[in-house]
Scaffold this active site. Structure first.
Site, PDB file in Angstrom:
ATOM      1  N   SER A   1       0.792  -1.237   0.000  1.00  0.00           N
ATOM      2  CA  SER A   1       0.000   0.000   0.000  1.00  0.00           C
ATOM      3  C   SER A   1       0.818   1.278   0.000  1.00  0.00           C
ATOM      4  CB  SER A   1      -0.957   0.010   1.203  1.00  0.00           C
ATOM      5  OG  SER A   1      -2.047  -0.841   0.967  1.00  0.00           O
TER       6      SER A   1
ATOM      7  N   LYS B   1      -0.039   3.778  -2.587  1.00  0.00           N
ATOM      8  CA  LYS B   1      -1.065   4.806  -2.456  1.00  0.00           C
ATOM      9  C   LYS B   1      -0.494   6.220  -2.392  1.00  0.00           C
ATOM     10  CE  LYS B   1      -4.647   1.876  -0.386  1.00  0.00           C
ATOM     11  NZ  LYS B   1      -4.047   0.590  -0.012  1.00  0.00           N
TER      12      LYS B   1
ATOM     13  N   SER C   1      -5.724   3.413   4.812  1.00  0.00           N
ATOM     14  CA  SER C   1      -5.178   2.651   3.694  1.00  0.00           C
ATOM     15  C   SER C   1      -6.290   1.959   2.919  1.00  0.00           C
ATOM     16  CB  SER C   1      -4.147   1.612   4.185  1.00  0.00           C
ATOM     17  OG  SER C   1      -3.302   1.206   3.126  1.00  0.00           O
TER      18      SER C   1
ATOM     19  N   LYS D   1       3.529   6.590   4.905  1.00  0.00           N
ATOM     20  CA  LYS D   1       2.521   5.632   4.448  1.00  0.00           C
ATOM     21  C   LYS D   1       3.001   4.216   4.723  1.00  0.00           C
ATOM     22  CE  LYS D   1      -1.276   4.241   2.714  1.00  0.00           C
ATOM     23  NZ  LYS D   1      -1.170   3.063   3.606  1.00  0.00           N
TER      24      LYS D   1
END
Length: 335
Positions: A51, A54, A106, A206
């Site tokens: 993720s 993202k 997320s 992140k």
């Protein structure tokens, strides 16, 4: 006696060598201020990034969509696998709210909703790959906006640092990634990035995880106004490794005073030249003053001396030939 000396030498090595023993399969520490990587480990190895994908999704959505645009959630978004912000079919959310769910929770559902709002998943993923190439990424390929495992969905620690730099330069993305909590209309989210609680120097980041990719983490740290991006991929001890890498790669950053000056000819003044100058405090590493340069943007000459304190030009300050700051150039007081 030999054992004592050996123990001291080993301890110094462990304290000073930046994470030579770190757990991550791939790591990079990127100094955005100087544009240099101050630590790398397998930084060019293509690897799954989960993720952390993202960050590029957030950058794309923020560049292509209005923050207050309202998006109606399609049923396909609610059926996506993995982590979600738990959107409901027919629900209406702004792009800003979807970005919040994307970066804090997320949400794979938020990723798909944003991609659909920006022209459809296929078009959006195509943009993601074009943007990666534009940013100088050498081995990055996106297959989806969420970071789900794909046959060829991969990046490198080095490329991901460059993507993160572009994402965090976007004020909206940076502000949302730094939020610890968010609540709106039945959605309550807590940022997955525990470093926001563990260190005041951490100002964004992140997380990412799949069983195949392992734990992936991108973090943004700041010291004396100087930013470091840390990337670890497939690292089971990522929280501690990021804290250790930040400490190792920032310990010599200190605020340092720098004075600049340059003489400009004067045609009709009492003096033949006027000295333009500036004083600035910069977050420099040990010995980095030697890497500084300054370019003065000002007229080639003045017809008369500019007044004391009056802006007469600008100094562009560079380090390692990368421009980092512009400051006003004014006549020095003794002119």
């Amino acid at each position: 006696m030999f054992r004592r000396y050996f123990s001291v030498i080993l301890l110094l090595f462990l304290l000073l060598a930046p994470r030579a023993w770190a757990e991550g399969k791939a790591e990079a520490v990127y100094d955005t201020w100087s544009g240099e990587f101050c630590y790398e480990k397998n930084a060019d190895a293509p690897i799954k990034i989960a993720s952390t994908t993202k960050l590029m999704t957030a950058l794309g959505a923020s560049e292509r969509l209005d923050m207050e645009m309202v998006v109606e959630i399609g049923a396909e978004c609610t059926r996506v696998e993995g982590s979600r912000m738990y959107l409901r079919a027919g629900e209406k959310r702004t792009v800003r709210e979807l970005l919040t769910g994307l970066l804090l929770a997320s949400g794979n559902d938020a990723a798909l909703a944003l991609a659909e709002a920006a022209g459809g998943e296929e078009i959006f993923v195509g943009w993601m790959n074009e943007k990666a190439e534009e940013l100088g990424c050498r081995d990055t390929l996106f297959e989806n906006p969420a970071g789900l495992d794909g046959e060829n969905h991969h990046s490198t620690a080095r490329d991901l640092a460059l993507i993160a730099e572009a994402a965090f330069e976007n004020e909206t993305v940076a502000a949302i990634s730094a939020m610890r909590h968010a609540v709106f209309d039945g959605h309550e989210m807590r940022n997955h990035n525990k470093l926001l609680w563990k260190s005041e120097a951490c100002v964004g980041g992140k997380t990412g995880y799949t069983a195949s990719a392992g734990r992936c983490l991108v973090s943004l740290f700041e010291k004396e106004g100087r930013r470091l991006i840390i990337v670890t991929l497939d690292d089971p001890d990522d929280w501690n490794d990021h804290l250790s890498l930040f400490e190792a790669c920032s310990r010599d950053i200190r605020t340092t005073g720098v004075r600049l000056s340059s003489d400009i000819p004067v045609v009709n003044g009492e003096k033949e030249t006027v000295t333009l100058g500036a004083s600035v405090m910069l977050p420099l590493r040990d010995g980095e003053k030697r890497a500084l340069s300054a370019l003065l943007y000002a007229p080639h000459f003045f017809y008369e001396c500019p007044k004391e304190g009056e802006k007469a030009g600008e100094f562009e300050i560079s380090i390692h030939n990368k421009a980092v700051l512009r400051v006003d150039a004014v006549p020095l007081e003794d002119q």
